[in-house]
Structures are given as C-alpha cells and as structure tokens.
Design a protein around this motif. Structure first.
Motif, PDB file in Angstrom:
ATOM      1  N   SER A   1       0.820  -1.211   0.000  1.00 38.74           N
ATOM      2  CA  SER A   1       0.000   0.000   0.000  1.00 38.74           C
ATOM      3  C   SER A   1       0.857   1.266   0.000  1.00 38.74           C
ATOM      4  N   THR A   2       2.175   1.107  -0.074  1.00 39.97           N
ATOM      5  CA  THR A   2       3.074   2.261  -0.122  1.00 39.97           C
ATOM      6  C   THR A   2       3.458   2.564  -1.564  1.00 39.97           C
ATOM      7  N   ASP A   3       4.242   3.582  -1.760  1.00 41.34           N
ATOM      8  CA  ASP A   3       4.772   3.966  -3.080  1.00 41.34           C
ATOM      9  C   ASP A   3       3.649   4.106  -4.110  1.00 41.34           C
ATOM     10  N   GLU A   4       2.595   4.776  -3.694  1.00 46.49           N
ATOM     11  CA  GLU A   4       1.436   5.035  -4.550  1.00 46.49           C
ATOM     12  C   GLU A   4       0.813   3.755  -5.113  1.00 46.49           C
ATOM     13  N   GLY A   5       0.916   2.668  -4.343  1.00 46.77           N
ATOM     14  CA  GLY A   5       0.323   1.398  -4.743  1.00 46.77           C
ATOM     15  C   GLY A   5       1.057   0.678  -5.847  1.00 46.77           C
ATOM     16  N   ARG A   6       2.286   1.065  -6.145  1.00 47.57           N
ATOM     17  CA  ARG A   6       3.037   0.461  -7.253  1.00 47.57           C
ATOM     18  C   ARG A   6       3.761  -0.819  -6.864  1.00 47.57           C
ATOM     19  N   LEU A   7       3.924  -1.082  -5.569  1.00 47.62           N
ATOM     20  CA  LEU A   7       4.681  -2.256  -5.156  1.00 47.62           C
ATOM     21  C   LEU A   7       3.805  -3.503  -5.200  1.00 47.62           C
ATOM     22  N   VAL A   8       4.343  -4.548  -5.809  1.00 51.96           N
ATOM     23  CA  VAL A   8       3.635  -5.815  -5.983  1.00 51.96           C
ATOM     24  C   VAL A   8       4.332  -6.859  -5.122  1.00 51.96           C
ATOM     25  N   ILE A   9       3.537  -7.645  -4.394  1.00 45.85           N
ATOM     26  CA  ILE A   9       4.113  -8.609  -3.444  1.00 45.85           C
ATOM     27  C   ILE A   9       3.805 -10.052  -3.820  1.00 45.85           C
ATOM     28  N   PHE A  10       3.534 -10.298  -5.096  1.00 48.80           N
ATOM     29  CA  PHE A  10       3.364 -11.677  -5.560  1.00 48.80           C
ATOM     30  C   PHE A  10       4.203 -11.874  -6.813  1.00 48.80           C
ATOM     31  N   GLY A  11       4.424 -13.118  -7.182  1.00 53.75           N
ATOM     32  CA  GLY A  11       5.401 -13.478  -8.195  1.00 53.75           C
ATOM     33  C   GLY A  11       5.156 -12.953  -9.600  1.00 53.75           C
ATOM     34  N   GLY A  12       6.271 -12.849 -10.339  1.00 56.12           N
ATOM     35  CA  GLY A  12       6.249 -12.425 -11.731  1.00 56.12           C
ATOM     36  C   GLY A  12       7.189 -11.281 -12.025  1.00 56.12           C
ATOM     37  N   GLY A  13       7.849 -10.738 -11.013  1.00 53.42           N
ATOM     38  CA  GLY A  13       8.824  -9.675 -11.204  1.00 53.42           C
ATOM     39  C   GLY A  13      10.205 -10.132 -10.775  1.00 53.42           C
ATOM     40  N   TYR A  14      11.217  -9.823 -11.602  1.00 48.95           N
ATOM     41  CA  TYR A  14      12.590 -10.237 -11.319  1.00 48.95           C
ATOM     42  C   TYR A  14      13.564  -9.129 -11.686  1.00 48.95           C
ATOM     43  N   PRO A  15      14.554  -8.865 -10.835  1.00 46.07           N
ATOM     44  CA  PRO A  15      15.602  -7.921 -11.218  1.00 46.07           C
ATOM     45  C   PRO A  15      16.558  -8.582 -12.213  1.00 46.07           C
ATOM     46  N   LEU A  16      17.206  -7.774 -13.005  1.00 42.97           N
ATOM     47  CA  LEU A  16      18.235  -8.234 -13.938  1.00 42.97           C
ATOM     48  C   LEU A  16      19.571  -7.679 -13.439  1.00 42.97           C
ATOM     49  N   PHE A  17      20.496  -8.568 -13.131  1.00 42.56           N
ATOM     50  CA  PHE A  17      21.788  -8.181 -12.577  1.00 42.56           C
ATOM     51  C   PHE A  17      22.876  -8.238 -13.633  1.00 42.56           C
ATOM     52  N   ASP A  18      23.844  -7.326 -13.540  1.00 40.70           N
ATOM     53  CA  ASP A  18      25.014  -7.420 -14.412  1.00 40.70           C
ATOM     54  C   ASP A  18      26.001  -8.404 -13.782  1.00 40.70           C
ATOM     55  N   GLU A  19      27.147  -8.569 -14.414  1.00 40.50           N
ATOM     56  CA  GLU A  19      28.128  -9.552 -13.935  1.00 40.50           C
ATOM     57  C   GLU A  19      28.722  -9.166 -12.583  1.00 40.50           C
ATOM     58  N   ASP A  20      28.548  -7.915 -12.158  1.00 36.57           N
ATOM     59  CA  ASP A  20      29.049  -7.469 -10.859  1.00 36.57           C
ATOM     60  C   ASP A  20      27.973  -7.517  -9.769  1.00 36.57           C
ATOM     61  N   GLY A  21      26.784  -8.017 -10.114  1.00 33.36           N
ATOM     62  CA  GLY A  21      25.706  -8.112  -9.145  1.00 33.36           C
ATOM     63  C   GLY A  21      24.903  -6.841  -8.969  1.00 33.36           C
ATOM     64  N   GLU A  22      25.086  -5.870  -9.869  1.00 34.81           N
ATOM     65  CA  GLU A  22      24.327  -4.625  -9.821  1.00 34.81           C
ATOM     66  C   GLU A  22      23.053  -4.759 -10.651  1.00 34.81           C
ATOM     67  N   VAL A  23      21.943  -4.205 -10.163  1.00 34.53           N
ATOM     68  CA  VAL A  23      20.690  -4.238 -10.910  1.00 34.53           C
ATOM     69  C   VAL A  23      20.798  -3.260 -12.079  1.00 34.53           C
ATOM     70  N   VAL A  24      20.553  -3.778 -13.282  1.00 36.14           N
ATOM     71  CA  VAL A  24      20.613  -2.947 -14.494  1.00 36.14           C
ATOM     72  C   VAL A  24      19.255  -2.888 -15.189  1.00 36.14           C
ATOM     73  N   GLY A  25      18.276  -3.574 -14.619  1.00 37.72           N
ATOM     74  CA  GLY A  25      16.942  -3.584 -15.191  1.00 37.72           C
ATOM     75  C   GLY A  25      16.080  -4.550 -14.418  1.00 37.72           C
ATOM     76  N   ALA A  26      14.868  -4.732 -14.908  1.00 42.11           N
ATOM     77  CA  ALA A  26      13.953  -5.665 -14.256  1.00 42.11           C
ATOM     78  C   ALA A  26      12.915  -6.142 -15.255  1.00 42.11           C
ATOM     79  N   PHE A  27      12.326  -7.266 -14.912  1.00 42.13           N
ATOM     80  CA  PHE A  27      11.384  -7.969 -15.763  1.00 42.13           C
ATOM     81  C   PHE A  27      10.084  -8.133 -15.006  1.00 42.13           C
TER      82      PHE A  27
END
Length: 149
Positions: free
Chosen positions: A88-114
């Motif tokens: 219910s925070t962040d203007e209702g944009r946060l989702v707490i069920f499956g289907g979202g994944y971060p995309l990490f670079d080779e150094d473990g940094e988030v460079v995007g998401a799915f």
C-alpha cells in the motif's frame, strides 16, 4: 559492465518470454524496465488482460526498486511481519506476488527488471524466468571484446 538494459536487449528478452507464454498457451503482458524501474519496453500479447498492463509494469518496477524478485515479498508483507502493508506504499506500485525479477550485471548490480502478468502467479513466474534465463545468456555479449596479444 552494463549500465542499463538497452531497448534491443529488452526486445530480445520479451521475445524469449513470449515464446514461453505461447508454449504454455497463456497470453501475457511482458515489461522490461531500466535499473530505476522506468519502462524500456512492454508487449501485450493478443488476448492478454488489460489489467496486466499496469501489473506487469509494477512487478518490474518493484523488482528494480527493491533489488529482489516480487515473490520474495509475499511472506515478509503478511500481517505481523516486518513489511506488513508494503503493497500500500509507493502510490500502490509495489507488488508482493510473483512475476517480477531484477536483472543483474556480472558485478551483481541491478541494471533492469522484468515483469510478467496475465496468468496464475506460477505461470507469470515461469514466463518471466524464461526472459531472465535469456538475460543470463546475452548480458555477456554487451562486454567489450578482448584485446588479442
């Protein structure tokens, strides 16, 4: 090191996920964001639910914003747990069920998401995981070539 997912790469990831959605015969909406959760590309397959447009985008946003898959937020956000009410925070944009994944670079940094929406949570996760698996194979292609000695 990759700074952010490019549009061309996002299209490839969406193609990989769409192939999985077709394989399981479930139309989906598939979104790819940059590291800040801003949309890079999104595709709504024929027959996919309209509501899945914002849900898929928000799943990707959540994963980018919190550096974690959305399904890992389910238990901590249950009543009595440390993140109760998170959705219910962040203007209702946060989702707490499956289907979202971060995309990490080779150094473990988030460079995007799915983010994927359109089926049962397990189906959303399966389709998203196909895109993430493709990312694992293409992220190395964005490195500079080695210099021959």
């Amino acid at each position: 090191m990759v700074q952010s997912v490019t549009l061309d790469t996002a299209k490839e990831l969406i193609d990989a996920a769409e192939r999985k959605a077709e394989e399981i015969d479930n139309p989906m909406v598939i979104a790819v964001t940059n590291s800040e959760g801003n949309l890079v590309a999104q595709r709504r397959m024929d027959g996919a639910w309209l509501a899945s447009v914002s849900i898929s985008r928000n799943k990707a946003y959540t994963s980018a914003a919190l550096d974690m898959p959305t399904h890992e937020l389910a238990e901590p956000s249950e009543p009595g747990n440390s993140l109760y009410g998170l959705q219910s925070t962040d203007e209702g944009r946060l989702v707490i069920f499956g289907g979202g994944y971060p995309l990490f670079d080779e150094d473990g940094e988030v460079v995007g998401a799915f983010g994927v929406s359109g089926g049962a949570v397990e189906q959303d996760m399966e389709v998203a995981e196909a895109g993430v698996a493709h990312w694992e194979t293409v992220r190395g292609d964005e490195e500079p070539p080695e210099v021959a000695h």
